[in-house]
Write a protein that holds these residues in place. Structure first.
Motif, PDB file in Angstrom:
ATOM      1  N   ARG A   1      32.079  43.294  38.334  1.00 19.57           N
ATOM      2  CA  ARG A   1      31.687  43.321  37.057  1.00 19.57           C
ATOM      3  C   ARG A   1      30.314  43.398  36.893  1.00 19.57           C
ATOM      4  NH1 ARG A   1      35.069  40.508  35.024  1.00 19.57           N
ATOM      5  NH2 ARG A   1      34.121  38.721  34.697  1.00 19.57           N
ATOM      6  N   ARG A   2      29.693  42.390  37.487  1.00 19.02           N
ATOM      7  CA  ARG A   2      28.316  42.314  37.216  1.00 19.02           C
ATOM      8  C   ARG A   2      27.495  43.199  38.173  1.00 19.02           C
ATOM      9  NH1 ARG A   2      28.625  35.671  38.853  1.00 19.02           N
ATOM     10  NH2 ARG A   2      29.204  35.015  36.795  1.00 19.02           N
ATOM     11  N   ALA A   3      28.174  43.747  39.150  1.00 18.62           N
ATOM     12  CA  ALA A   3      27.499  44.766  39.864  1.00 18.62           C
ATOM     13  C   ALA A   3      27.498  46.261  39.229  1.00 18.62           C
ATOM     14  CB  ALA A   3      28.169  44.813  41.479  1.00 18.62           C
ATOM     15  N   GLY A   4      28.368  46.102  38.159  1.00 16.38           N
ATOM     16  CA  GLY A   4      28.610  47.629  37.400  1.00 16.38           C
ATOM     17  C   GLY A   4      29.592  48.587  38.298  1.00 16.38           C
ATOM     18  N   LEU A   5      30.418  47.903  38.886  1.00 17.12           N
ATOM     19  CA  LEU A   5      31.427  48.848  39.982  1.00 17.12           C
ATOM     20  C   LEU A   5      32.820  48.769  39.579  1.00 17.12           C
ATOM     21  CD1 LEU A   5      29.793  47.810  43.213  1.00 17.12           C
ATOM     22  CD2 LEU A   5      29.434  50.046  42.114  1.00 17.12           C
ATOM     23  N   SER A   6      33.105  48.212  38.471  1.00 13.94           N
ATOM     24  CA  SER A   6      34.463  47.974  37.891  1.00 13.94           C
ATOM     25  C   SER A   6      35.149  49.439  37.767  1.00 13.94           C
ATOM     26  CB  SER A   6      34.504  47.269  36.603  1.00 13.94           C
ATOM     27  OG  SER A   6      34.087  46.086  37.114  1.00 13.94           O
ATOM     28  N   ASP A   7      34.506  50.492  37.741  1.00 10.80           N
ATOM     29  CA  ASP A   7      34.942  51.815  37.543  1.00 10.80           C
ATOM     30  C   ASP A   7      35.629  52.539  38.700  1.00 10.80           C
ATOM     31  OD1 ASP A   7      32.386  52.059  38.077  1.00 10.80           O
ATOM     32  OD2 ASP A   7      32.237  54.000  37.483  1.00 10.80           O
ATOM     33  N   ARG A   8      34.864  51.852  39.803  1.00 14.72           N
ATOM     34  CA  ARG A   8      35.479  52.493  41.263  1.00 14.72           C
ATOM     35  C   ARG A   8      35.899  51.594  42.235  1.00 14.72           C
ATOM     36  NH1 ARG A   8      31.883  54.349  44.533  1.00 14.72           N
ATOM     37  NH2 ARG A   8      29.889  53.435  43.802  1.00 14.72           N
ATOM     38  N   VAL A   9      35.864  50.181  42.024  1.00 14.75           N
ATOM     39  CA  VAL A   9      36.330  49.033  42.828  1.00 14.75           C
ATOM     40  C   VAL A   9      37.422  48.293  42.026  1.00 14.75           C
ATOM     41  CG1 VAL A   9      35.991  46.884  44.031  1.00 14.75           C
ATOM     42  CG2 VAL A   9      34.100  48.676  44.072  1.00 14.75           C
ATOM     43  N   HIS A  10      38.684  48.541  42.498  1.00 15.82           N
ATOM     44  CA  HIS A  10      39.792  47.944  42.069  1.00 15.82           C
ATOM     45  C   HIS A  10      40.486  46.899  42.829  1.00 15.82           C
ATOM     46  CE1 HIS A  10      39.386  51.822  39.883  1.00 15.82           C
ATOM     47  NE2 HIS A  10      39.571  52.427  41.349  1.00 15.82           N
ATOM     48  N   PHE A  11      40.191  45.755  42.445  1.00 11.55           N
ATOM     49  CA  PHE A  11      40.873  44.447  42.752  1.00 11.55           C
ATOM     50  C   PHE A  11      42.153  44.047  42.496  1.00 11.55           C
ATOM     51  CE2 PHE A  11      37.130  43.241  44.977  1.00 11.55           C
ATOM     52  CZ  PHE A  11      37.325  42.393  45.992  1.00 11.55           C
ATOM     53  N   ARG A  12      43.156  43.775  43.393  1.00  7.21           N
ATOM     54  CA  ARG A  12      44.566  43.476  42.979  1.00  7.21           C
ATOM     55  C   ARG A  12      44.810  41.891  43.895  1.00  7.21           C
ATOM     56  NH1 ARG A  12      48.023  47.376  41.690  1.00  7.21           N
ATOM     57  NH2 ARG A  12      47.075  48.967  40.591  1.00  7.21           N
ATOM     58  N   LEU A  13      45.289  41.134  43.087  1.00  7.45           N
ATOM     59  CA  LEU A  13      45.505  39.737  43.413  1.00  7.45           C
ATOM     60  C   LEU A  13      47.096  39.894  44.202  1.00  7.45           C
ATOM     61  CD1 LEU A  13      45.202  36.629  43.583  1.00  7.45           C
ATOM     62  CD2 LEU A  13      46.175  36.698  41.505  1.00  7.45           C
ATOM     63  N   GLY A  14      47.265  39.311  45.230  1.00  6.21           N
ATOM     64  CA  GLY A  14      48.202  38.828  46.050  1.00  6.21           C
ATOM     65  C   GLY A  14      48.185  39.329  47.677  1.00  6.21           C
ATOM     66  N   ASP A  15      49.275  39.209  48.141  1.00  4.76           N
ATOM     67  CA  ASP A  15      49.479  39.541  49.540  1.00  4.76           C
ATOM     68  C   ASP A  15      49.206  41.073  49.961  1.00  4.76           C
ATOM     69  OD1 ASP A  15      50.863  38.990  52.363  1.00  4.76           O
ATOM     70  OD2 ASP A  15      51.928  40.596  51.530  1.00  4.76           O
ATOM     71  N   GLY A  16      48.576  41.120  50.973  1.00  5.50           N
ATOM     72  CA  GLY A  16      48.030  42.476  51.425  1.00  5.50           C
ATOM     73  C   GLY A  16      48.936  43.515  51.462  1.00  5.50           C
ATOM     74  N   GLN A  17      50.109  43.177  52.289  1.00  9.47           N
ATOM     75  CA  GLN A  17      51.146  43.975  52.371  1.00  9.47           C
ATOM     76  C   GLN A  17      51.806  44.328  51.036  1.00  9.47           C
ATOM     77  OE1 GLN A  17      54.576  42.688  54.883  1.00  9.47           O
ATOM     78  NE2 GLN A  17      55.897  44.226  54.317  1.00  9.47           N
ATOM     79  N   GLU A  18      52.103  43.391  50.065  1.00  5.99           N
ATOM     80  CA  GLU A  18      52.693  43.550  48.927  1.00  5.99           C
ATOM     81  C   GLU A  18      51.908  44.406  47.850  1.00  5.99           C
ATOM     82  OE1 GLU A  18      53.776  39.562  47.446  1.00  5.99           O
ATOM     83  OE2 GLU A  18      55.304  39.452  49.214  1.00  5.99           O
ATOM     84  N   VAL A  19      50.482  44.242  48.038  1.00  2.00           N
ATOM     85  CA  VAL A  19      49.729  44.885  46.995  1.00  2.00           C
ATOM     86  C   VAL A  19      49.573  46.376  47.459  1.00  2.00           C
ATOM     87  CG1 VAL A  19      47.312  45.385  46.346  1.00  2.00           C
ATOM     88  CG2 VAL A  19      48.241  42.905  46.365  1.00  2.00           C
ATOM     89  N   THR A  20      49.619  46.545  48.908  1.00  2.00           N
ATOM     90  CA  THR A  20      49.506  47.990  49.324  1.00  2.00           C
ATOM     91  C   THR A  20      51.032  48.801  48.973  1.00  2.00           C
ATOM     92  OG1 THR A  20      48.146  47.360  51.106  1.00  2.00           O
ATOM     93  CG2 THR A  20      49.258  49.373  51.403  1.00  2.00           C
TER      94      THR A  20
END
Length: 240
Positions: free
Chosen positions: A99-118
């Motif tokens: 958010r501070r980097a101003g990238l929230s429109d293109r970088v989408h973070f998801r919380l969780g296990d990598g397989q489950e998130v994918t």
């Protein structure tokens, strides 16, 4: 013990230039806090690979505090980045940093296990990923990769970091108390998989803690269907 002569690393890092000046304080923060962000020499190789393939969709498994996701976004200004991070505190820090980097429109973070998130991203419609970066729990690379393939386009590049595991993958001498036996075995199995399975063209690089780069070829003969994509299986000749 350093696997690569420290003089070689220092020489390579002497050529390091951040793709964006805003990465420099971000890197200093990560290094001072001992957060496992990508090494300078690793970043230089990634920058070259990204320059060559120019991805529009990037999937990262193991986002940490958001440094590498920011690097991907600034290096590829037209790309979107989806990043999975398992640890909640680290995930919250990554969200703040993005958010501070101003990238929230293109970088989408998801919380969780990598397989489950994918898998959830796949169910939400994510397709045609060009570039995958694996940098999470090393003993789970195989299942992370298998999940990532369900959202990748043919010809996608998968880069796996920390293949050497501080030398342990190369030799059990680096694990004298046998504390990491399972991790060593699983990483060796993973390396064997990406080199033996015909759906990949892979290379290992003695960069940082070891990089593996694999190009995905789902159209190769001998595959089977999984989630609408051709996932190859090793066909062993009975005369081998």
């Amino acid at each position: 013990m350093d696997l690569i002569d420290v003089r070689v690393t220092e020489f390579i890092n002497g050529k390091y230039e951040a793709v964006d000046d805003r990465l420099l304080p971000f890197r200093r923060l990560g290094e001072s806090a001992r957060v496992p962000i990508i090494l300078k020499e690793t970043e230089q190789v990634l920058a070259l690979l990204l320059e060559l393939i120019r991805p529009s969709k990037i999937l990262e498994i193991g986002g940490a505090i958001g440094y590498s996701a920011s690097f991907f976004a600034w290096k590829c200004p037209g790309a979107h980045v989806w990043s999975a991070e398992y640890d909640e505190n680290t995930f919250r820090a990554a969200e703040r940093n993005i958010r501070r980097a101003g990238l929230s429109d293109r970088v989408h973070f998801r919380l969780g296990d990598g397989q489950e998130v994918t898998e959830k991203l796949r169910d939400e419609g994510l397709r045609d990923v060009d570039f995958v970066f694996l940098d999470a729990s090393k003993s789970h690379y195989r299942r992370f990769l298998d999940a990532a393939l369900t959202v990748c386009r043919p010809g996608a590049l998968i880069v796996s970091d920390n293949i050497f595991q501080h030398g342990m993958t190369l030799s059990a001498d680096f694990d004298p108390k046998d504390k990491h036996e399972a991790n060593i075995r699983k990483m060796r199995d993973y390396v064997e998989y990406i080199f033996r399975d015909p759906q990949f063209t892979s290379a290992l690089m003695a960069v940082g803690d070891g990089l593996a780069a694999s190009v995905y070829h789902p159209e190769q003969e001998g595959g089977m269907e999984r989630d609408g994509k051709r996932i190859q299986t090793i066909q062993k000749d009975s005369n081998d």
